[in-house]
Scaffold this motif. Structure first.
Motif, PDB file in Angstrom:
ATOM      1  N   LEU A   1       1.061  -0.929  -0.036  1.00 48.71           N
ATOM      2  CA  LEU A   1      -0.061   0.091   0.243  1.00 48.71           C
ATOM      3  C   LEU A   1       0.762   1.469  -0.299  1.00 48.71           C
ATOM      4  O   LEU A   1       0.415   2.192  -0.786  1.00 48.71           O
ATOM      5  CB  LEU A   1      -0.646   0.091   1.157  1.00 48.71           C
ATOM      6  N   LEU A   2       2.276   1.350   0.776  1.00 50.09           N
ATOM      7  CA  LEU A   2       2.883   2.840   0.409  1.00 50.09           C
ATOM      8  C   LEU A   2       4.335   2.011   0.470  1.00 50.09           C
ATOM      9  O   LEU A   2       4.940   1.653   2.144  1.00 50.09           O
ATOM     10  CB  LEU A   2       2.286   3.243   1.952  1.00 50.09           C
ATOM     11  N   LYS A   3       5.037   1.640  -0.561  1.00 53.06           N
ATOM     12  CA  LYS A   3       6.448   1.307  -0.203  1.00 53.06           C
ATOM     13  C   LYS A   3       6.849   2.009  -0.188  1.00 53.06           C
ATOM     14  O   LYS A   3       7.179   3.280  -1.220  1.00 53.06           O
ATOM     15  CB  LYS A   3       6.652   0.508  -1.720  1.00 53.06           C
ATOM     16  N   ALA A   4       8.239   1.780   0.742  1.00 53.09           N
ATOM     17  CA  ALA A   4       9.440   2.577   0.958  1.00 53.09           C
ATOM     18  C   ALA A   4      10.522   2.524  -0.004  1.00 53.09           C
ATOM     19  O   ALA A   4      10.295   0.834  -0.635  1.00 53.09           O
ATOM     20  CB  ALA A   4       9.837   2.573   2.538  1.00 53.09           C
ATOM     21  N   GLN A   5      11.412   3.314  -0.035  1.00 47.22           N
ATOM     22  CA  GLN A   5      12.661   2.777  -1.155  1.00 47.22           C
ATOM     23  C   GLN A   5      13.632   2.508  -0.003  1.00 47.22           C
ATOM     24  O   GLN A   5      13.452   2.367   1.451  1.00 47.22           O
ATOM     25  CB  GLN A   5      13.169   4.313  -0.942  1.00 47.22           C
ATOM     26  N   LYS A   6      14.529   1.438  -0.019  1.00 48.36           N
ATOM     27  CA  LYS A   6      15.064   1.240   0.077  1.00 48.36           C
ATOM     28  C   LYS A   6      16.984   1.587  -0.142  1.00 48.36           C
ATOM     29  O   LYS A   6      17.203   2.023  -1.068  1.00 48.36           O
ATOM     30  CB  LYS A   6      15.699  -0.383   0.374  1.00 48.36           C
ATOM     31  N   ASP A   7      17.721   1.821   1.093  1.00 46.26           N
ATOM     32  CA  ASP A   7      19.119   2.437   1.352  1.00 46.26           C
ATOM     33  C   ASP A   7      19.379   0.942   0.888  1.00 46.26           C
ATOM     34  O   ASP A   7      19.613   0.142   1.485  1.00 46.26           O
ATOM     35  CB  ASP A   7      19.535   2.562   2.712  1.00 46.26           C
ATOM     36  N   LEU A   8      20.283   1.078  -0.760  1.00 44.67           N
ATOM     37  CA  LEU A   8      21.140   0.316  -0.668  1.00 44.67           C
ATOM     38  C   LEU A   8      21.877   0.162   0.076  1.00 44.67           C
ATOM     39  O   LEU A   8      22.736  -1.436   0.406  1.00 44.67           O
ATOM     40  CB  LEU A   8      21.916   0.591  -2.139  1.00 44.67           C
ATOM     41  N   ASN A   9      22.708   0.317   0.892  1.00 45.07           N
ATOM     42  CA  ASN A   9      24.054   0.642   1.746  1.00 45.07           C
ATOM     43  C   ASN A   9      23.555  -0.184   2.767  1.00 45.07           C
ATOM     44  O   ASN A   9      24.027  -1.664   3.393  1.00 45.07           O
ATOM     45  CB  ASN A   9      24.875   2.034   1.662  1.00 45.07           C
ATOM     46  N   SER A  10      22.043   0.834   3.633  1.00 44.74           N
ATOM     47  CA  SER A  10      22.207  -0.595   5.122  1.00 44.74           C
ATOM     48  C   SER A  10      20.293  -1.244   4.818  1.00 44.74           C
ATOM     49  O   SER A  10      19.904  -2.405   5.809  1.00 44.74           O
ATOM     50  CB  SER A  10      21.876   1.077   5.672  1.00 44.74           C
ATOM     51  N   GLY A  11      19.968  -0.999   4.006  1.00 40.57           N
ATOM     52  CA  GLY A  11      18.912  -1.962   3.843  1.00 40.57           C
ATOM     53  C   GLY A  11      17.448  -0.973   4.564  1.00 40.57           C
ATOM     54  O   GLY A  11      16.341  -1.680   4.649  1.00 40.57           O
ATOM     55  N   HIS A  12      17.556  -0.356   4.796  1.00 47.62           N
ATOM     56  CA  HIS A  12      16.309   0.011   5.788  1.00 47.62           C
ATOM     57  C   HIS A  12      15.461   1.363   4.930  1.00 47.62           C
ATOM     58  O   HIS A  12      15.703   1.690   3.846  1.00 47.62           O
ATOM     59  CB  HIS A  12      17.445   1.102   6.437  1.00 47.62           C
ATOM     60  N   ARG A  13      14.739   0.912   5.470  1.00 52.77           N
ATOM     61  CA  ARG A  13      13.744   2.036   4.165  1.00 52.77           C
ATOM     62  C   ARG A  13      13.518   3.395   5.084  1.00 52.77           C
ATOM     63  O   ARG A  13      13.959   3.758   6.110  1.00 52.77           O
ATOM     64  CB  ARG A  13      12.074   0.927   5.342  1.00 52.77           C
ATOM     65  N   LEU A  14      13.039   3.729   3.458  1.00 58.62           N
ATOM     66  CA  LEU A  14      13.635   5.571   2.937  1.00 58.62           C
ATOM     67  C   LEU A  14      12.309   6.035   2.830  1.00 58.62           C
ATOM     68  O   LEU A  14      11.623   5.135   2.124  1.00 58.62           O
ATOM     69  CB  LEU A  14      14.290   5.854   2.685  1.00 58.62           C
ATOM     70  N   TYR A  15      12.281   6.838   3.735  1.00 61.07           N
ATOM     71  CA  TYR A  15      10.181   7.694   2.587  1.00 61.07           C
ATOM     72  C   TYR A  15      10.789   8.831   2.321  1.00 61.07           C
ATOM     73  O   TYR A  15      11.867   9.272   2.874  1.00 61.07           O
ATOM     74  CB  TYR A  15       9.430   7.701   4.146  1.00 61.07           C
TER      75      TYR A  15
END
Length: 94
Positions: free
Chosen positions: A31-45
């Motif tokens: 429903l609300l897909k976050a981007q992924k930080d390529l280095n850490s894999g964390h969600r980014l909005y």
């Protein structure tokens, strides 16, 4: 994550008032897909996620379930129903 226009999930949660758990769930169901930080894999909005989340929250308030909301957000022809729903809600409040 150094971009000023992107937020970690914690910052995004605080900024929007929506719990991290809910954001995880919305990401999981698409429903609300976050981007992924390529280095850490964390969600980014980003800023556009805030607008989309506001639509989700508003539609939930109007009584739509998450499946219906997902359809409304992806199907442009269904967005016309949103306008009609908001007009009906306005009349009901008046």
């Amino acid at each position: 994550m150094g971009n000023d226009l992107s937020f970690s999930i914690g910052k995004f949660s605080k900024k929007t008032g929506v719990s991290i758990r809910t954001l995880h769930y919305y990401d999981e169901i698409g429903l609300l897909k976050a981007q992924k930080d390529l280095n850490s894999g964390h969600r980014l909005y980003e800023e556009d996620h805030i607008v989309k989340l506001q639509k989700i929250v508003a539609l939930k308030f109007l009584g739509y379930n998450l499946e219906e909301i997902g359809l409304m957000l992806t199907n442009k022809s269904l967005n016309l129903n949103l306008e009609n729903t908001l007009i009906q809600q306005k009349k009901a409040f008046e």
